[in-house]
Scaffold this active site. Structure first.
Site, PDB file in Angstrom:
ATOM      1  CB  CYS A 248      -1.034   0.142   1.247  1.00 29.25           C
ATOM      2  SG  CYS A 248      -1.931  -1.547   1.059  1.00 29.25           S
TER       3      CYS A 248
ATOM      4  CG  HIS B 108      -3.454   2.707   2.315  1.00 24.24           C
ATOM      5  ND1 HIS B 108      -4.095   3.028   0.829  1.00 24.24           N
ATOM      6  CD2 HIS B 108      -3.472   1.684   3.070  1.00 24.24           C
ATOM      7  CE1 HIS B 108      -4.120   1.484   0.437  1.00 24.24           C
ATOM      8  NE2 HIS B 108      -4.209   1.329   2.042  1.00 24.24           N
TER       9      HIS B 108
ATOM     10  CG  ASN C 129      -6.922  -0.661   1.277  1.00 21.35           C
ATOM     11  OD1 ASN C 129      -5.881  -0.862   0.584  1.00 21.35           O
ATOM     12  ND2 ASN C 129      -6.446  -1.615   2.311  1.00 21.35           N
TER      13      ASN C 129
HETATM   14  N1  COA Z   1     -18.152  -8.759   9.830  1.00 19.06           N
HETATM   15  C1  COA Z   1     -19.047  -9.006  10.519  1.00 19.06           C
HETATM   16  N2  COA Z   1     -18.181  -9.188  11.541  1.00 19.06           N
HETATM   17  C2  COA Z   1     -17.246  -9.680  11.194  1.00 19.06           C
HETATM   18  C3  COA Z   1     -16.081  -9.243   9.701  1.00 19.06           C
HETATM   19  C4  COA Z   1     -16.975  -8.357   8.906  1.00 19.06           C
HETATM   20  N3  COA Z   1     -16.307  -8.761   8.204  1.00 19.06           N
HETATM   21  N4  COA Z   1     -14.749  -9.410  10.346  1.00 19.06           N
HETATM   22  C5  COA Z   1     -14.533  -9.350  11.122  1.00 19.06           C
HETATM   23  N5  COA Z   1     -15.801  -9.779  12.334  1.00 19.06           N
HETATM   24  C6  COA Z   1     -15.863 -10.578  13.765  1.00 19.06           C
HETATM   25  C7  COA Z   1     -15.015 -10.580  14.029  1.00 19.06           C
HETATM   26  O1  COA Z   1     -14.746 -12.056  14.077  1.00 19.06           O
HETATM   27  C8  COA Z   1     -15.157 -10.717  15.448  1.00 19.06           C
HETATM   28  O2  COA Z   1     -16.485 -11.270  15.942  1.00 19.06           O
HETATM   29  P1  COA Z   1     -16.089 -12.134  18.030  1.00 19.06           P
HETATM   30  O3  COA Z   1     -15.150 -11.194  19.333  1.00 19.06           O
HETATM   31  O4  COA Z   1     -17.511 -12.751  18.087  1.00 19.06           O
HETATM   32  O5  COA Z   1     -14.656 -12.677  17.613  1.00 19.06           O
HETATM   33  C9  COA Z   1     -15.678  -9.076  16.022  1.00 19.06           C
HETATM   34  O6  COA Z   1     -16.018  -8.634  14.276  1.00 19.06           O
HETATM   35  C10 COA Z   1     -14.230  -7.982  16.124  1.00 19.06           C
HETATM   36  O7  COA Z   1     -13.611  -8.675  15.313  1.00 19.06           O
HETATM   37  P2  COA Z   1     -12.077  -7.726  15.307  1.00 19.06           P
HETATM   38  O8  COA Z   1     -10.895  -7.643  14.003  1.00 19.06           O
HETATM   39  O9  COA Z   1     -11.598  -7.484  16.662  1.00 19.06           O
HETATM   40  O10 COA Z   1     -12.509  -6.259  14.669  1.00 19.06           O
HETATM   41  P3  COA Z   1     -11.684  -4.578  14.495  1.00 19.06           P
HETATM   42  O11 COA Z   1     -12.658  -3.436  15.432  1.00 19.06           O
HETATM   43  O12 COA Z   1     -10.205  -4.832  15.206  1.00 19.06           O
HETATM   44  O13 COA Z   1     -12.336  -4.897  13.016  1.00 19.06           O
HETATM   45  C11 COA Z   1     -10.949  -4.586  10.603  1.00 19.06           C
HETATM   46  C12 COA Z   1     -11.567  -5.019  12.384  1.00 19.06           C
HETATM   47  C13 COA Z   1     -10.311  -5.416  10.408  1.00 19.06           C
HETATM   48  C14 COA Z   1     -11.381  -3.224  10.572  1.00 19.06           C
HETATM   49  C15 COA Z   1      -9.688  -3.296  12.527  1.00 19.06           C
HETATM   50  O14 COA Z   1      -8.607  -4.318  13.144  1.00 19.06           O
HETATM   51  C16 COA Z   1      -8.610  -2.606  11.041  1.00 19.06           C
HETATM   52  O15 COA Z   1      -9.059  -1.429  10.230  1.00 19.06           O
HETATM   53  N6  COA Z   1      -7.107  -2.681  11.030  1.00 19.06           N
HETATM   54  C17 COA Z   1      -6.581  -2.307  10.084  1.00 19.06           C
HETATM   55  C18 COA Z   1      -6.523  -2.894   8.454  1.00 19.06           C
HETATM   56  C19 COA Z   1      -6.143  -2.204   7.332  1.00 19.06           C
HETATM   57  O16 COA Z   1      -6.320  -0.740   7.251  1.00 19.06           O
HETATM   58  N7  COA Z   1      -5.487  -2.430   6.874  1.00 19.06           N
HETATM   59  C20 COA Z   1      -4.896  -2.272   5.661  1.00 19.06           C
HETATM   60  C21 COA Z   1      -3.498  -1.815   6.404  1.00 19.06           C
HETATM   61  S1  COA Z   1      -3.031  -1.795   4.283  1.00 19.06           S
END
Ligand code: COA
Length: 317
Positions: free
Chosen positions: A118, A242, A272
């Site tokens: 990215c 980004h 993204n």
């Molecule tokens: N829909 C519904 N629920 C989902 C899901 C989806 N698409 N994806 C994950 N979940 C669930 C998980 O299973 C988890 O459930 P649980 O509590 O029962 O185990 C819950 O949602 C929370 O998951 P978690 O991963 O802790 O969520 P989060 O608040 O950390 O958000 C992201 C997840 C990916 C949105 C966040 O971590 C993020 O934005 N990270 C950076 C990602 C990024 O920018 N990547 C690219 C960089 S270049």
């Protein structure tokens, strides 16, 4: 590094290309256990574009290159180089850039791909700036292009909902006027590589680790780049970052003590798109007249992602 050479580069045209197919959060909810509410509230993403099976990264990059030439009136044989930043090349060999080079008839250009996830577009633009600043080359195209849908694990809802396909790029030409890159700071930390990987297996991500990286290391990098350029956040017209997650942009604005309105976003419509996200946003902002390409604006570009890689460029637009 602070730029003080005699020859400078300028962005003289910007363009983008996106697949026609729009896939909304509700469309994904029909395919996997997710919801519009979850995706929208966690990420700010509402929809993404997905390429058809027969559309490759080079097809999107080619469309960007053709639009850049059409906008500028420059003939392809005047190009000295074509750089394509991508983590989803059509093949390991030939490069996506070589495919574009031959299709547009850039017979005098060298071309290659650059892989920095990215951060790829920022790394490629920093490289291209040096080619022109060295005096060895006069103009080239820098493109970020991805078909991430081909490397997404569609059975993993925690990553599948985040990404999309697209491309954007700029034409860079030598100019005597003014410095283009005012300051830059590019970084890589391979020791944290495992938190975001793709190939030979499908894309895998530790979302929490990447979120923490984005809100800790990246604002620090932006502050350091501002200091290098002897600038403050107040001197920046727009922070073109980004497009991963709108909550990350919220945190950046908070940490830099600057207005969230200076952080434009379009991940709501595209998700993204990795190396494509920054030029895709630059192109849309140019089309709406927000960015003018007349040398009157100071813009900070910042990419961050797999590698881990991250980095900022402060440019005059
Ligand atoms: N829909 C519904 N629920 C989902 C899901 C989806 N698409 N994806 C994950 N979940 C669930 C998980 O299973 C988890 O459930 P649980 O509590 O029962 O185990 C819950 O949602 C929370 O998951 P978690 O991963 O802790 O969520 P989060 O608040 O950390 O958000 C992201 C997840 C990916 C949105 C966040 O971590 C993020 O934005 N990270 C950076 C990602 C990024 O920018 N990547 C690219 C960089 S270049």
């Amino acid at each position: 590094m602070v730029r003080s050479d005699r020859r400078f580069a300028r962005i003289t045209a910007v363009s983008h290309a996106t697949p026609a197919r729009i896939v909304t959060n509700d469309d994904l909810s029909a395919l996997m256990d997710t919801s519009d509410e979850w995706i929208r509230s966690r990420t700010g993403i509402c929809a993404r574009r997905l390429a058809a099976d027969d559309v490759k990264t080079s097809d999107l990059a080619l469309e960007v290159a053709e639009k850049l030439l059409a906008k500028s009136g420059l003939s392809a044989d005047k190009l000295d180089f074509i750089l394509v930043a991508t983590i989803t090349p059509d093949s390991q060999m030939p490069s996506t850039a070589a495919r574009v080079q031959t299709k547009i008839g850039a017979t005098n250009a060298f071309a290659y791909d650059l892989s920095a996830a990215c951060s790829g577009f920022v790394f490629a633009l920093a490289t291209a700036d040096k080619f022109i600043a060295s005096g060895a080359y006069r103009c080239g195209i820098v493109i970020g292009a991805e078909t991430l849908s081909k490397v997404i694990d569609w059975s993993d809802r925690s990553t599948a909902v985040l990404f999309g396909d697209g491309a954007g790029g700029v034409l860079l030409e030598a100019s005597a006027d003014m410095p283009f890159v005012q300051a830059e700071k590019l970084r890589t930390d391979g020791s944290r590589a495992d938190s975001l990987t793709a190939g030979p297996d499908k894309l895998q991500m530790d979302g929490r680790a990447i979120f923490d990286f984005a809100v800790r290391d990246v604002p620090k990098n932006i502050s350091e780049t501002l200091t290098l350029g002897q600038l403050t956040a107040d001197n920046i017209d727009y922070f073109v970052l980004h497009q991963a997650n709108s909550r990350i942009l919220d945190k950046m604005a908070q940490k830099l003590h600057t207005s969230r309105e200076k952080f434009p976003q379009n991940m709501d419509r595209y998700g993204n798109t990795s190396a494509a996200s920054i030029p895709l946003l630059l192109s849309e902002l140019t089309e709406t007249g927000t960015l003018k390409l007349d040398g009157s604006q100071t813009v900070l570009l910042c990419g961050f992602g797999g590698g881990l890689t991250w980095g900022s460029l402060i440019i005059t637009l």
